[in-house]
Design a protein around this motif. Structure first.
Motif, short mmCIF file in Angstrom:
data_model
loop_
_atom_site.label_atom_id
_atom_site.label_comp_id
_atom_site.label_asym_id
_atom_site.label_seq_id
_atom_site.Cartn_x
_atom_site.Cartn_y
_atom_site.Cartn_z
N GLU A 1 -105.47 194.54 -18.56
CA GLU A 1 -105.53 194.25 -17.13
C GLU A 1 -105.68 195.56 -16.35
OE1 GLU A 1 -105.66 191.75 -13.88
OE2 GLU A 1 -105.47 191.16 -16.00
N GLY A 2 -106.73 195.63 -15.53
CA GLY A 2 -106.98 196.81 -14.72
C GLY A 2 -108.09 197.69 -15.25
N LEU B 1 -95.01 204.32 -11.72
CA LEU B 1 -94.70 203.27 -12.70
C LEU B 1 -93.35 203.52 -13.36
CD1 LEU B 1 -95.63 200.77 -14.30
CD2 LEU B 1 -96.69 202.34 -15.94
N ALA C 1 -95.82 196.07 -11.40
CA ALA C 1 -96.71 196.98 -12.15
C ALA C 1 -98.02 197.17 -11.41
CB ALA C 1 -96.95 196.43 -13.55
N ALA C 2 -98.57 196.11 -10.84
CA ALA C 2 -99.85 196.20 -10.15
C ALA C 2 -99.78 197.10 -8.93
CB ALA C 2 -100.33 194.81 -9.76
N CYS D 1 -98.26 199.95 -8.72
CA CYS D 1 -98.11 201.36 -9.10
C CYS D 1 -99.48 201.99 -9.32
CB CYS D 1 -97.27 201.48 -10.37
SG CYS D 1 -95.60 200.83 -10.19
N THR D 2 -99.73 203.09 -8.66
CA THR D 2 -101.03 203.77 -8.77
C THR D 2 -100.96 205.06 -9.57
OG1 THR D 2 -100.63 204.88 -6.65
CG2 THR D 2 -101.82 202.78 -6.60
N HIS E 1 -99.49 197.10 -20.01
CA HIS E 1 -100.90 197.08 -19.61
C HIS E 1 -101.17 198.09 -18.49
CE1 HIS E 1 -102.97 193.38 -21.42
NE2 HIS E 1 -101.87 193.61 -22.13
N ARG E 2 -100.25 198.15 -17.51
CA ARG E 2 -100.47 199.08 -16.41
C ARG E 2 -100.41 200.53 -16.89
NH1 ARG E 2 -103.66 199.43 -12.43
NH2 ARG E 2 -102.87 200.62 -10.63
N HIS E 3 -99.50 200.80 -17.81
CA HIS E 3 -99.39 202.15 -18.38
C HIS E 3 -100.71 202.54 -19.04
CE1 HIS E 3 -96.22 205.06 -20.18
NE2 HIS E 3 -97.39 205.66 -20.13
#
Length: 259
Positions: A217-218, A74, A65-66, A68-69, A173-175
């Motif tokens: 996160e992020g 993602l 996940a981390a 993916c920009t 979280h990344r989404h």
């Protein structure tokens, strides 16, 4: 295998309908018509894997996940992710619906049977109720982002396990981080607990209608999050719609203040 064990196994695989009117006794050899030749022995069929907790741990999903920009990256990464056993029993990934730059992200629990077939979150009866709820405060799917805590349907529509939630949480979280919304709406106990962690020990009845701060996160600062009842719960408990309406009024007021 006993009949009860066979039925239980089918339920774990997510079977919810039959294709024949009457069950077949597969222990009895079929009777061949006169003059017919004995068919070739069929190849042995491999049993479909049953969803179990994977041993890979959430570190694999967190690392992926981390990296993916973009939301497209993602989604592609999640489609290729094989360390969550739910992927093996689901029809497809249910990624998201709605605007990619929404100010409000709505987080549900997990896809159901209808969502699993269509590939979008909240398209069944609960989704239709959610659309009406959003419409009551002048919102629709084009103005929000709708995602689930777990993007694959659990077998038999069961509640996702803590291990499955932990595995999928880095993707969630990344989404959210890639969208960078102004706030979150958590639908139901599963989404609330996944987002709030130990803060959600009191249960959804005590948590609903009370704004909380969620660290994603992020993102540099925590996001405000409003827990409320899941639409599926409102379908089972119509009397709770009054409390849900109060939550929606809070949400509308907050959106107006943060326009």
């Amino acid at each position: 295998m006993e009949f009860s064990d066979a039925l239980r196994l089918q339920l774990e695989w997510g079977a919810d309908e039959a294709l024949l009117d009457t069950p077949q006794d597969r222990r009895r050899a079929p009777t061949l018509p006169s003059g017919a030749q004995e068919p070739l022995a069929p190849r042995p069929r491999l049993a479909r894997p049953v969803a179990v907790a994977t041993s890979a741990g959430p570190e694999a999903s967190a690392q992926l996940a981390a990296s993916c920009t973009t939301l497209a990256a993602l989604e592609e990464a999640m489609r290729g992710f094989s360390d969550c056993a739910l992927r093996d029993t689901a029809t497809q990934l249910v990624f998201a619906d709605g605007a990619a730059d929404a100010r409000l992200v709505i987080v549900g629990e997990a896809p159901g049977g209808e969502e699993d077939r269509v590939g979008k979150p909240f398209v069944g009866p609960a989704g239709q109720l959610l659309d009406r709820m959003l419409g009551s405060i002048d919102l629709d799917r084009t103005k929000v982002r709708i995602i689930n805590t777990v993007p694959w349907r659990p077998p038999g529509n069961r509640t996702p396990t803590e291990a499955e939630i932990a595995m999928c949480l880095p993707f969630l979280h990344r989404h959210i981080a890639l969208i960078a919304p102004a706030g979150l709406l958590a639908l139901g106990a599963v989404a609330t607990k996944a987002l709030l962690g130990t803060k959600a020990q009191n249960g959804i009845r005590q948590m609903r209608g009370k704004w909380q701060q969620v660290r994603i996160e992020g993102l540099p600062t925590p996001l405000p999050c409003l827990p409320t009842y899941h639409p599926a719960y409102l379908l089972r408990m119509p009397l709770a719609k009054r409390e849900s309406w109060q939550d929606l009024l809070q949400l509308r007021s907050w959106l107006e203040d943060h326009a």
